[in-house]
Scaffold this active site. Structure first.
Site, PDB file in Angstrom:
ATOM      1  N   ASP A  22     -16.864 -18.919   6.279  1.00 16.26           N
ATOM      2  CA  ASP A  22     -17.079 -20.348   6.530  1.00 16.26           C
ATOM      3  C   ASP A  22     -16.945 -21.045   5.179  1.00 16.26           C
ATOM      4  O   ASP A  22     -17.873 -21.050   4.370  1.00 16.26           O
ATOM      5  CB  ASP A  22     -18.462 -20.564   7.142  1.00 16.26           C
ATOM      6  CG  ASP A  22     -18.697 -22.030   7.498  1.00 16.26           C
ATOM      7  OD1 ASP A  22     -17.978 -22.899   6.967  1.00 16.26           O
ATOM      8  OD2 ASP A  22     -19.604 -22.302   8.300  1.00 16.26           O
TER       9      ASP A  22
ATOM     10  N   THR B 164     -14.642 -27.092   7.830  1.00 15.90           N
ATOM     11  CA  THR B 164     -14.528 -28.509   8.143  1.00 15.90           C
ATOM     12  C   THR B 164     -13.414 -29.061   7.258  1.00 15.90           C
ATOM     13  O   THR B 164     -12.934 -28.395   6.338  1.00 15.90           O
ATOM     14  CB  THR B 164     -15.837 -29.272   7.866  1.00 15.90           C
ATOM     15  OG1 THR B 164     -16.272 -28.976   6.547  1.00 15.90           O
ATOM     16  CG2 THR B 164     -16.911 -28.905   8.866  1.00 15.90           C
TER      17      THR B 164
END
Ligand code: DSN
Length: 427
Positions: free
Chosen positions: A207, A233
């Site tokens: 991540d 993201t």
């Protein structure tokens, strides 16, 4: 908001327009140090606010459930190709609405409810969706968590203990292992995690939401080639719109795509996909390589200046964009300091520190970072001044000296006026 900048909005809904105008002023005048925030370019803003809002596009380019996709397919294909090129991966899915849904899609692709999953504990610097208890990922799955070292040796204190991670992984044999997090100031050793995941028979997920822009710009090692899935993201150091991407090797492409749609989501947010495509194009330019390295140089300079001024930093400094300040030795805890800094025009967030005896809503630390100030053009020569402001504001918080906070706010606004923010109108 000036009517000329957003004339239709100002005419239709002046009340709402005034809130956006106030936010523009706030973002222009303050020193934004939240490490997960940034300023997108005017081009990203434009792409995110187009007629692509009007289109439903369930499915993927070339295989949709709605007609009229001639242009949408091109937009999404462009974003996918740019993501693959920038991060050196076989496959990219650019549809996740944000980081948490992206991570949930990974669970859906590789695990069953009740399976054991492993990630860094939230108070140690991990993320809610890495199997932490209050998240669906920690109640639908059995989360086991690793942390950082607590040693007397400043060389290793606050660093991930890879031997302990390996021991836990071999004892628990989790379906998924997450590496990465939200408050990790040090380089992640993806090769070490890959070795552990291989031994434990686990799917390894990096991540990289916080450091995606640093990876793209070559200022942090890449997980590509080491991990099964990369989740990120798009709006932090990568400087795109609020969205997310999942990237993987070809063997996992079908499982990932199926998990995102139809597994979890409906129609993709095409306007966001367009903004992501622009951000990826910007991140492929030589100027972005300079940006990524400048973010890290600024963070290192700021960390050094804070250490000189007597602050205690988790792990003793930083390798990336982020600094975690432990205020235990100061007279004010994290929340009080963060609120005082906000009044001084310096925007940070309060944060737990590893082994924090205090609660997450009133923790011992503050978390800061340099992505936004670097986007505005501040450089290492400004970092001693930033450290001075932080020192003065924390002292003022202890003394409840509102006059001092107000004075800092004026100084901050003065400097920021000389460094216009990307995407914002000149004031
Ligand atoms: N909210 C993000 C951050 O600030 O790090 C993580 O999801």
């Amino acid at each position: 908001m000036s009517a000329s900048r957003h004339p239709a909005l100002s005419a239709t809904d002046p009340e709402l327009a005034s809130h956006i105008a106030a936010e523009e002023v706030l973002q222009a005048e303050t020193l934004r140090l939240i490490p997960s925030e940034n300023y997108v370019s005017a081009a990203v803003l434009e792409a995110s606010g187009t007629v692509l809002q009007n289109k439903y596009s369930e499915g993927y380019p070339g295989r949709r459930y709605y007609e009229g996709q001639q242009n949408i397919d091109r937009v999404e294909a462009l974003a996918i190709e740019r993501a693959k090129g920038l991060f050196g991966v076989d496959h990219a899915n650019v549809q996740p609405y944000s980081g948490s849904p992206a991570n949930l899609a990974v669970y859906l692709a590789f695990a069953q409810p009740g399976d054991t999953v492993m990630g860094m504990a939230l108070p140690m610097g991990g993320h809610l969706t890495h199997g932490w208890g209050v998240s669906a990922t920690g109640s639908w799955f059995r989360g086991v968590q690793y942390g950082v070292r607590a040693t007397a040796d400043p060389e290793t204190n606050g660093l991930i203990d890879y031997d302990a991670v390996r021991e836990l992984a071999l004892a628990e044999r989790p379906k998924l292992i997450f590496c990465g997090g939200t408050a990790l100031p040090r380089t992640i050793d993806f090769a070490a995690f890959a070795e552990i995941a291989r031994e434990a028979g686990s799917v390894l997920v990096a991540d990289v939401a916080h450091i995606a822009g640093l990876i793209a710009g070559g200022a942090h090692p890449s997980p590509a080639g080491h991990v099964d899935v990369i989740s990120t993201t798009t709006h932090k150091t990568l400087r795109g719109p609020r969205g997310a991407m999942l990237m993987c090797r070809e063997e996992h492409a079908k499982a990932i795509d199926k998990a995102v749609f139809p597994g979890l989501q409906g129609g993709p947010h095409n306007q966001t996909t367009a903004g992501i495509a622009v951000a990826l194009h910007e991140a492929a330019q030589p100027s972005f390589v300079r940006y990524a390295h400048a973010v890290v140089a600024n963070a290192k300079a700021l960390a050094a200046a804070l250490l000189e001024r007597g602050f205690d930093l988790v792990s003793g400094g930083t390798d990336n964009h982020l600094i975690l300040i432990d205020l235990t030795g100061k007279e004010v805890p994290g929340k009080v300091a963060a609120k005082a800094l906000d009044r001084a025009g310096i925007v940070v967030n309060y944060n737990t520190v590893p082994f924090d005896p205090r609660k997450p809503f009133d923790p011992s630390g503050i978390r800061i970072g340099t992505p936004s100030l670097t986007s505005r053009g501040l450089s290492t020569e400004h970092m001693p001044l930033v450290a001075d402001w932080i020192t003065r504001a924390v002292d003022a918080a202890a003394k409840q000296d509102e006059t001092a906070l107000k004075a800092i706010r004026a100084e901050v606004a003065d400097l920021m006026a000389a460094f216009p923010a990307p995407g914002l109108p000149l004031s």
